[in-house]
Design an enzyme around this catalytic site. Structure first.
Site, PDB file in Angstrom:
ATOM      1  N   ASP A  13       0.810  -1.225   0.000  1.00 42.29           N
ATOM      2  CA  ASP A  13       0.000   0.000   0.000  1.00 42.29           C
ATOM      3  C   ASP A  13       0.839   1.270   0.000  1.00 42.29           C
ATOM      4  O   ASP A  13       0.440   2.299   0.559  1.00 42.29           O
ATOM      5  CB  ASP A  13      -0.977   0.010   1.192  1.00 42.29           C
ATOM      6  CG  ASP A  13      -1.897  -1.189   1.165  1.00 42.29           C
ATOM      7  OD1 ASP A  13      -2.273  -1.613   0.060  1.00 42.29           O
ATOM      8  OD2 ASP A  13      -2.220  -1.708   2.249  1.00 42.29           O
ATOM      9  N   LYS A  16       1.851   1.984  -5.122  1.00 43.01           N
ATOM     10  CA  LYS A  16       2.431   1.388  -6.338  1.00 43.01           C
ATOM     11  C   LYS A  16       1.551   1.664  -7.551  1.00 43.01           C
ATOM     12  O   LYS A  16       2.044   1.981  -8.636  1.00 43.01           O
ATOM     13  CB  LYS A  16       2.603  -0.137  -6.158  1.00 43.01           C
ATOM     14  CG  LYS A  16       3.586  -0.513  -5.066  1.00 43.01           C
ATOM     15  CD  LYS A  16       3.637  -2.020  -4.872  1.00 43.01           C
ATOM     16  CE  LYS A  16       2.366  -2.598  -4.315  1.00 43.01           C
ATOM     17  NZ  LYS A  16       2.053  -2.170  -2.937  1.00 43.01           N
ATOM     18  N   GLY A  40      -4.495  -4.368  -3.852  1.00 41.19           N
ATOM     19  CA  GLY A  40      -5.467  -3.323  -4.172  1.00 41.19           C
ATOM     20  C   GLY A  40      -4.687  -2.086  -4.543  1.00 41.19           C
ATOM     21  O   GLY A  40      -4.031  -1.492  -3.699  1.00 41.19           O
ATOM     22  N   HIS A  41      -4.690  -1.747  -5.826  1.00 45.73           N
ATOM     23  CA  HIS A  41      -3.894  -0.619  -6.310  1.00 45.73           C
ATOM     24  C   HIS A  41      -4.831   0.483  -6.787  1.00 45.73           C
ATOM     25  O   HIS A  41      -5.595   0.287  -7.734  1.00 45.73           O
ATOM     26  CB  HIS A  41      -2.971  -1.070  -7.455  1.00 45.73           C
ATOM     27  CG  HIS A  41      -1.978  -2.106  -7.031  1.00 45.73           C
ATOM     28  ND1 HIS A  41      -1.131  -2.737  -7.900  1.00 45.73           N
ATOM     29  CD2 HIS A  41      -1.692  -2.622  -5.806  1.00 45.73           C
ATOM     30  CE1 HIS A  41      -0.369  -3.599  -7.233  1.00 45.73           C
ATOM     31  NE2 HIS A  41      -0.699  -3.552  -5.965  1.00 45.73           N
ATOM     32  N   GLN A 223       1.968  -6.151  -3.134  1.00 48.41           N
ATOM     33  CA  GLN A 223       2.471  -6.244  -1.754  1.00 48.41           C
ATOM     34  C   GLN A 223       3.776  -5.435  -1.629  1.00 48.41           C
ATOM     35  O   GLN A 223       3.923  -4.430  -2.292  1.00 48.41           O
ATOM     36  CB  GLN A 223       2.654  -7.707  -1.304  1.00 48.41           C
ATOM     37  CG  GLN A 223       1.341  -8.480  -1.168  1.00 48.41           C
ATOM     38  CD  GLN A 223       0.743  -8.953  -2.471  1.00 48.41           C
ATOM     39  OE1 GLN A 223       1.393  -9.602  -3.276  1.00 48.41           O
ATOM     40  NE2 GLN A 223      -0.512  -8.635  -2.723  1.00 48.41           N
TER      41      GLN A 223
HETATM   42  P1  GDP Z   1      -0.721   0.273  -3.579  1.00 45.79           P
HETATM   43  O1  GDP Z   1      -1.357  -0.979  -3.104  1.00 45.79           O
HETATM   44  O2  GDP Z   1       0.734   0.328  -3.295  1.00 45.79           O
HETATM   45  O3  GDP Z   1      -1.032   0.580  -5.021  1.00 45.79           O
HETATM   46  O4  GDP Z   1      -1.375   1.447  -2.724  1.00 45.79           O
HETATM   47  P2  GDP Z   1      -2.941   1.630  -2.383  1.00 45.79           P
HETATM   48  O5  GDP Z   1      -3.614   2.094  -3.614  1.00 45.79           O
HETATM   49  O6  GDP Z   1      -3.477   0.443  -1.683  1.00 45.79           O
HETATM   50  O7  GDP Z   1      -2.864   2.772  -1.300  1.00 45.79           O
HETATM   51  C1  GDP Z   1      -2.307   4.030  -1.562  1.00 45.79           C
HETATM   52  C2  GDP Z   1      -3.379   5.101  -1.367  1.00 45.79           C
HETATM   53  O8  GDP Z   1      -2.768   6.364  -1.266  1.00 45.79           O
HETATM   54  C3  GDP Z   1      -4.364   5.203  -2.526  1.00 45.79           C
HETATM   55  O9  GDP Z   1      -5.632   5.546  -2.029  1.00 45.79           O
HETATM   56  C4  GDP Z   1      -3.791   6.339  -3.370  1.00 45.79           C
HETATM   57  O10 GDP Z   1      -4.788   7.046  -4.112  1.00 45.79           O
HETATM   58  C5  GDP Z   1      -3.222   7.231  -2.296  1.00 45.79           C
HETATM   59  N1  GDP Z   1      -2.045   8.021  -2.691  1.00 45.79           N
HETATM   60  C6  GDP Z   1      -0.999   7.641  -3.455  1.00 45.79           C
HETATM   61  N2  GDP Z   1      -0.058   8.606  -3.507  1.00 45.79           N
HETATM   62  C7  GDP Z   1      -0.532   9.626  -2.747  1.00 45.79           C
HETATM   63  C8  GDP Z   1      -0.010  10.895  -2.365  1.00 45.79           C
HETATM   64  O11 GDP Z   1       1.096  11.292  -2.730  1.00 45.79           O
HETATM   65  N3  GDP Z   1      -0.788  11.650  -1.545  1.00 45.79           N
HETATM   66  C9  GDP Z   1      -2.006  11.256  -1.094  1.00 45.79           C
HETATM   67  N4  GDP Z   1      -2.681  12.066  -0.289  1.00 45.79           N
HETATM   68  N5  GDP Z   1      -2.515  10.050  -1.427  1.00 45.79           N
HETATM   69  C10 GDP Z   1      -1.792   9.256  -2.222  1.00 45.79           C
HETATM   70  P1  IMO Z   2      -0.907  -4.220  -2.203  1.00 47.30           P
HETATM   71  O1  IMO Z   2      -0.449  -4.786  -3.507  1.00 47.30           O
HETATM   72  C1  IMO Z   2      -0.899  -4.620   2.121  1.00 47.30           C
HETATM   73  C2  IMO Z   2      -0.933  -8.684   3.727  1.00 47.30           C
HETATM   74  C3  IMO Z   2      -2.170  -9.162   4.476  1.00 47.30           C
HETATM   75  C4  IMO Z   2      -1.518 -10.114   5.461  1.00 47.30           C
HETATM   76  C5  IMO Z   2      -0.409 -10.757   4.632  1.00 47.30           C
HETATM   77  C6  IMO Z   2      -0.776 -12.099   4.018  1.00 47.30           C
HETATM   78  O2  IMO Z   2      -2.203  -3.496  -2.275  1.00 47.30           O
HETATM   79  O3  IMO Z   2       0.175  -3.444  -1.542  1.00 47.30           O
HETATM   80  P2  IMO Z   2      -2.303 -12.802   1.968  1.00 47.30           P
HETATM   81  O4  IMO Z   2      -3.773 -12.612   1.722  1.00 47.30           O
HETATM   82  O5  IMO Z   2      -1.439 -12.214   0.924  1.00 47.30           O
HETATM   83  O6  IMO Z   2      -1.962 -14.238   2.266  1.00 47.30           O
HETATM   84  O7  IMO Z   2      -2.013 -11.998   3.335  1.00 47.30           O
HETATM   85  O8  IMO Z   2      -0.111  -9.839   3.590  1.00 47.30           O
HETATM   86  N1  IMO Z   2      -1.188  -8.176   2.366  1.00 47.30           N
HETATM   87  C7  IMO Z   2      -1.138  -6.884   2.029  1.00 47.30           C
HETATM   88  N2  IMO Z   2      -0.918  -5.782   2.783  1.00 47.30           N
HETATM   89  N3  IMO Z   2      -1.035  -4.486   0.794  1.00 47.30           N
HETATM   90  C8  IMO Z   2      -1.227  -5.585   0.023  1.00 47.30           C
HETATM   91  O9  IMO Z   2      -1.245  -5.538  -1.330  1.00 47.30           O
HETATM   92  C9  IMO Z   2      -1.329  -6.847   0.637  1.00 47.30           C
HETATM   93  N4  IMO Z   2      -1.521  -8.105   0.189  1.00 47.30           N
HETATM   94  C10 IMO Z   2      -1.417  -8.898   1.254  1.00 47.30           C
HETATM   95  O10 IMO Z   2      -2.825  -8.097   5.120  1.00 47.30           O
HETATM   96  O11 IMO Z   2      -0.914  -9.387   6.498  1.00 47.30           O
HETATM   97 MG    MG Z   3      -2.894  -1.629  -1.858  1.00 46.10          MG
END
Ligand code: GDP
Ligand code: IMO
Ligand code: MG
Length: 424
Positions: A13, A16, A40-41, A223
């Site tokens: 999270d 990415k 979840g991206h 991840q």
């Molecule tokens: P990922 O799994 O690495 O793709 O990250 P996620 O999408 O799960 O979580 C990142 C969250 O931060 C998302 O809701 C993005 O829209 C948000 N985000 C990403 N970069 C920025 C930033 O520079 N500032 C703010 N405020 N939000 C951001």
């Molecule tokens: P993105 O790509 C954050 C965590 C779960 C748990 C561990 C194992 O959005 O960054 P799993 O279901 O993979 O066997 O769970 O990994 N986890 C994540 N945490 N971002 C993710 O994906 C994750 N995918 C799995 O919360 O701790």
């Molecule tokens: Mg994510």
């Protein structure tokens, strides 16, 4: 940047999806190399907010081919639903390419994921319950069922029946739950086969040919480094290799093809699920990071645990991935803090750890050695030039570069595509 790996440098999270969305504008291919719909991206373009779990983030650009490579585990129902969602929102999912060697997440994997977590009780990992761990377990114990098996109904049915002979015993006798019916699963999955057929190909060949032509190829990690099954905080990890080596194995490309490895890191840090977390904040500051940063899981809606930036962990990510640059996200979330802390080292039992300690139990009882840096107070979401950042914000970024030992190439100051500073 002809062939670039973009991966998470923390516990996932990091943003990415946001980073890939930026790079994908000039990419011909974006390749997901591991994980499944545990990811979840989130991408924000103007008023549109799109969360992707399996399809690579390049789908938003019509010139970019999204590839789901052989190192992934694919829940076909989820993939089809995601393609339908994208179609409804005006994107073209026909370009998605899926490896015939990718492993399938089966209904019994999802069920096992849930019952194993229940069985583990207070030791549970806090998985996303999407069946990821059990699907990779079957892959490595050579019980797995691959995408290509969908196109041979007889073999597919045999494999499901064989798998269920074992799984149903486990489900009933060990986990005290109801067995599953092979016929229903076979019918359901063969129903997905025709829908997936046009997408299925040899993705290693596709990607290697693209690299040979000089096309721009991005490898999208899911991840993060600290969730890597080999290099993360085992057993509180996912069951694949998000690290850069995983990009090679999972896509079927050689190391010499890679030009750059970009680590995406938040300006603070978060984790979902259980496991050690030295800089976690259990106080009001932690709450503020969660609320200001909107730190709620994209996949499960769970509150993410938050804390100050851990530079020991980041330096570790630089090392195990061979990071060439960092993409720093969410610097804007820190704007209202009067002072900021960053952990330069850990201290445990009188010993200072500058590197990740070799004994994981240390992570539970160590004290982070914090350095306090001044905050900046100003709203930075409109800044597009590094020199226009308040000097305290520049100092914060420069401190990260110095301690982590890698250049920060990009600083993101908001979720929207344009809210980005190109540093170097
Ligand atoms: P990922 O799994 O690495 O793709 O990250 P996620 O999408 O799960 O979580 C990142 C969250 O931060 C998302 O809701 C993005 O829209 C948000 N985000 C990403 N970069 C920025 C930033 O520079 N500032 C703010 N405020 N939000 C951001
Ligand atoms: P993105 O790509 C954050 C965590 C779960 C748990 C561990 C194992 O959005 O960054 P799993 O279901 O993979 O066997 O769970 O990994 N986890 C994540 N945490 N971002 C993710 O994906 C994750 N995918 C799995 O919360 O701790
Ligand atoms: Mg994510």
């Amino acid at each position: 940047m002809p062939a670039t790996i973009v991966l998470g440098a923390q516990w996932g999270d990091e943003g990415k999806g946001r980073a890939i969305d930026y790079f994908a504008e000039h990419a011909d291919f974006v390749v997901r190399y591991q994980g499944g719909n545990n990811a979840g991206h989130t991408i924000v373009v103007g008023e549109q907010r799109i969360a992707l779990s399996l399809i690579p983030s390049g789908i938003h650009y019509s010139g970019c081919v999204p590839v789901i490579a052989s190192g992934t585990v694919v829940d076909p129902k989820v993939l089809i639903e995601e393609m339908d969602m994208l179609f409804r929102r005006g994107f073209d999912p026909t370009r998605v390419r899926l490896s015939s060697n990718a492993h399938l997440i089966m209904p019994y994997h999802r069920k096992l994921d849930a019952v194993i977590e229940r069985f583990l009780g207070k030791n549970q990992i806090g998985t996303t319950k999407k069946g990821i761990g059990p699907a990779y377990t079957d892959k490595f114990s050579r019980f797995g069922i691959r995408v290509q098996d969908l196109f041979d109904p007889k073999i597919f049915a045999e494999k499901v029946e064989t798998a269920l002979e074992e799984k149903n015993k486990l489900l009933a006798r060990l986990y005290n739950t109801l067995p599953m019916d092979a016929g229903g699963i076979v019918d359901e999955y063969l129903g997905y086969a025709e829908r997936l057929r046009p997408h299925v190909t040899d993705t290693s060949l596709l990607v290697n040919e693209a690299i040979s032509r000089g096309d721009t190829v991005l490898f999208e990690g899911a991840q993060g480094t600290l969730l890597d099954v080999d290099h993360g905080t085992y057993p509180f990890v996912t069951s694949s290799n998000p690290t850069s080596g995983g990009a090679l194995v999972g896509s079927g490309v050689g190391p010499k093809s890679i030009d750059e490895v970009v680590g995406v890191a938040k300006a603070y840090i978060s984790r979902v699920g259980t496991g050690p977390f030295p800089t976690e904040l259990h106080d009001e500051t932690g709450e503020r990071l969660i609320e200001l940063g909107g730190e709620y899981g994209t996949v499960t809606g769970r509150r993410r645990r938050c804390g100050w930036l851990d530079l020991v962990a980041l330096r570790y990510a630089v090392r195990v991935n061979g990071l060439t640059r960092l993409f720093l996200t969410k610097l804007d979330i820190l704007s209202s803090f009067e002072t900021l802390k960053v952990a330069n080292a850990y201290v445990a039992d009188g010993e200072r750890h500058h590197e990740m300690p070799p004994q994981q139990s240390i992570l539970y009882h160590c004290e982070p050695e914090y350095e306090e840096l001044p905050g900046w107070g100003d709203d930075i979401t409109g800044v597009r030039d590094f020199d226009d950042l308040p000097k305290e914000a520049r100092r914060y970024v420069e401190h990260i570069q110095d301690v982590a030992g890698v250049a920060v190439g990009w600083v993101s100051v908001g979720p929207e595509r344009s809210q980005l500073i190109e540093v170097s």
